[in-house]
Design a protein around this motif. Structure first.
Motif, short mmCIF file in Angstrom:
data_model
loop_
_atom_site.label_atom_id
_atom_site.label_comp_id
_atom_site.label_asym_id
_atom_site.label_seq_id
_atom_site.Cartn_x
_atom_site.Cartn_y
_atom_site.Cartn_z
N PRO A 27 0.80 -1.23 0.00
CA PRO A 27 0.00 0.00 0.00
C PRO A 27 0.83 1.28 0.00
N ILE A 28 2.14 1.15 -0.27
CA ILE A 28 3.02 2.32 -0.21
C ILE A 28 3.84 2.45 -1.48
N LYS A 29 4.27 3.70 -1.73
CA LYS A 29 5.24 3.99 -2.78
C LYS A 29 6.40 4.76 -2.16
N VAL A 30 7.62 4.35 -2.45
CA VAL A 30 8.79 5.10 -1.99
C VAL A 30 9.09 6.15 -3.05
N LEU A 31 8.87 7.42 -2.71
CA LEU A 31 9.06 8.51 -3.66
C LEU A 31 10.48 9.04 -3.64
N ASN A 32 11.20 8.76 -2.54
CA ASN A 32 12.60 9.20 -2.45
C ASN A 32 13.30 8.45 -1.34
N GLY A 33 14.61 8.24 -1.50
CA GLY A 33 15.39 7.57 -0.47
C GLY A 33 15.25 6.06 -0.50
N LYS A 34 15.79 5.42 0.53
CA LYS A 34 15.75 3.96 0.68
C LYS A 34 15.43 3.62 2.13
N PRO A 35 14.15 3.68 2.52
CA PRO A 35 13.78 3.40 3.91
C PRO A 35 14.21 1.99 4.34
N GLY A 36 14.60 1.88 5.62
CA GLY A 36 15.04 0.60 6.16
C GLY A 36 13.94 -0.09 6.96
N TYR A 37 14.32 -1.19 7.55
CA TYR A 37 13.41 -2.05 8.32
C TYR A 37 12.74 -1.28 9.45
N ILE A 38 13.54 -0.59 10.28
CA ILE A 38 12.97 0.17 11.40
C ILE A 38 12.19 1.37 10.89
N ASN A 39 12.67 1.98 9.79
CA ASN A 39 11.91 3.08 9.19
C ASN A 39 10.48 2.66 8.86
N PHE A 40 10.32 1.47 8.28
CA PHE A 40 8.98 1.02 7.91
C PHE A 40 8.15 0.64 9.14
N LEU A 41 8.80 0.10 10.17
CA LEU A 41 8.06 -0.15 11.41
C LEU A 41 7.51 1.16 11.97
N ASP A 42 8.35 2.20 11.97
CA ASP A 42 7.89 3.51 12.42
C ASP A 42 6.81 4.06 11.51
N ALA A 43 7.01 3.90 10.20
CA ALA A 43 6.07 4.47 9.23
C ALA A 43 4.68 3.87 9.37
N PHE A 44 4.59 2.54 9.45
CA PHE A 44 3.28 1.90 9.50
C PHE A 44 2.58 2.13 10.84
N ASN A 45 3.34 2.13 11.93
CA ASN A 45 2.72 2.42 13.24
C ASN A 45 2.28 3.87 13.33
N SER A 46 3.13 4.78 12.89
CA SER A 46 2.80 6.20 12.99
C SER A 46 1.64 6.58 12.08
N TRP A 47 1.57 5.96 10.90
CA TRP A 47 0.45 6.24 9.99
C TRP A 47 -0.88 5.84 10.63
N GLN A 48 -0.91 4.67 11.26
CA GLN A 48 -2.14 4.24 11.91
C GLN A 48 -2.58 5.24 12.98
#
Length: 390
Positions: A27-48
């Motif tokens: 459900p995501i698109k990376v528009l810039n950069g190269k997010p890592g494992y912890i980045n995505f954990l933060d991203a999905f939790n924070s989005w919710q």
């Protein structure tokens, strides 16, 4: 199956690493950069968190995440002149979503260093310009204006992580994770947090104004995505202290309370009067303010190193002045992800201006906790719902 290969997992030795879905598209698109494992954990939790907070309050919402817990969360209300000063946003144009992030970041600026930002609304130019000034790892939002994306792509020498999420995405009801080669399965925590949850007021004082209800919702939704045990202090639509991942409830309350006290002390006239050396970086200002408000400041004075940060020797903010300033505060709300087992949590919370408490209830000592609230005229609501997050 769609997947996105990652550089490594939590640590560089943990390879291979990826995020994937067995059916359907990510459900995501990376528009810039190269997010890592912890980045995505933060991203999905924070989005919710921000998605649910906007649904509950109707206001643009933002969060600042570090290590899969929020350092801060807030709704987008107009900043006061003092808030603009302590968040380094003086003279800036701020849209509602920009204001939400500035306030979320301002809850605990020291802990927000290198954060992951989450926005409930499309990231606009004002939000991007503020993000560009801060040390941050990345951002997730349902969209970006052309100008905002241009600004963010220029951050961190072009390596800033920008993730767009589909706001219509709904995850499966059943979720899994592996620990030590064993798969755990549970129903996703889709419990809805809204004002209907706040009706069981168990204290003698039952005066719960609308603003306090909003702050209770903010506290509960923040706790829903904070590593447990957790306690959250909120004032005026903004988290001002989050205590996460403690084994003891009272330690959560103390940790979050100490952070809330620091937030309050940043607004003390002596703190506002601090004069910094020209050209000082924002993180260095944050560190200097943190030291100024701590006992370490006396060592800084004794060692004569204050000139490295301050243009003018700051006047000491004494322990008595700190106590007096914090004692003047009021209107603070505290939320807890599980019941308060003892009245000592209430005793600690009320020292930081707490007038409202929301928690599940269910302790064998509920009567003692309620009596302690009644002693100070605190309003407390029982939700009956635990919000553990691991």
């Amino acid at each position: 199956m769609t997947e996105l290969e990652l550089k490594y997992g939590c640590n560089p030795n943990q390879k291979p690493a990826r995020i994937f879905m067995e059916s359907g598209e990510l459900p995501i698109k990376v528009l810039n950069g190269k997010p890592g494992y912890i980045n995505f954990l933060d991203a999905f939790n924070s989005w919710q968190l921000v998605k649910e907070l906007k649904e509950a309050t109707g206001l643009p919402s933002a969060a600042s995440f570090k290590h899969v817990s929020p350092a801060g969360a807030a709704v987008g209300t107009e900043l006061t002149d003092v808030e603009r000063k302590i968040y380094f946003a003086e003279g800036m144009e701020l849209s509602p979503i920009a204001s939400a992030y500035v306030r979320a970041r301002g809850a605990d600026r020291l802990c927000s260093y290198g954060d992951w930002a989450a926005l409930s609304d499309v990231c606009d130019e004002q939000t991007a310009r503020y993000l560009a000034l801060e040390v941050s790892d990345g951002v997730i939002a349902p969209g970006y204006t052309e100008k905002a994306l241009e600004i963010l792509k220029g951050k961190r020498k072009g390596g800033y992580n920008v993730v767009e999420i589909d706001p219509a995405y709904v995850p499966k009801h059943i979720e899994h994770k592996d620990v030590f080669g064993v798969t755990f399965e549970q129903g996703r925590n889709d419990f809805k947090i809204d004002e209907a949850l706040l009706g069981n007021i168990v204290t003698e004082n039952k005066d719960l104004p609308q603003q306090a209800k909003r702050d209770m919702l903010l506290a509960l939704i923040t706790l829903k995505y904070t590593q447990s045990n957790s306690v959250c202090y909120v004032k005026d639509g903004q988290a001002i202290g989050v205590g996460a991942g403690q084994q003891s409830r009272i330690h959560c309350t103390r940790l979050a309370g100490n952070k809330a006290d620091n937030w309050l002390l940043r607004q003390h006239p002596k703190t506002l009067a601090l004069q910094f050396v020209p050209g000082i970086r924002r993180p260095d200002r944050d560190n200097a303010i943190d030291v100024y408000l701590s006992d370490e400041y006396m060592d800084v004075l004794a060692d004569g190193v204050w000139q490295q940060t301050f243009a003018v020797k700051p006047e000491v903010l004494t322990a008595e002045e700190k106590r007096e300033w914090i004692a003047k505060q009021s209107g603070v709300t505290v939320g807890s992800d599980a019941f308060f087992p003892f009245g000592d949590n209430v005793e600690r919370a009320r020292k930081s201006g707490v007038q409202y408490i929301v928690q599940p209830g269910g302790s064998i000592r509920d009567d003692h906790v309620i009596d302690t609230c009644n002693k100070y005229g605190i309003v407390m609501a029982f939700t009956g719902m635990r919000l553990f997050h691991h």
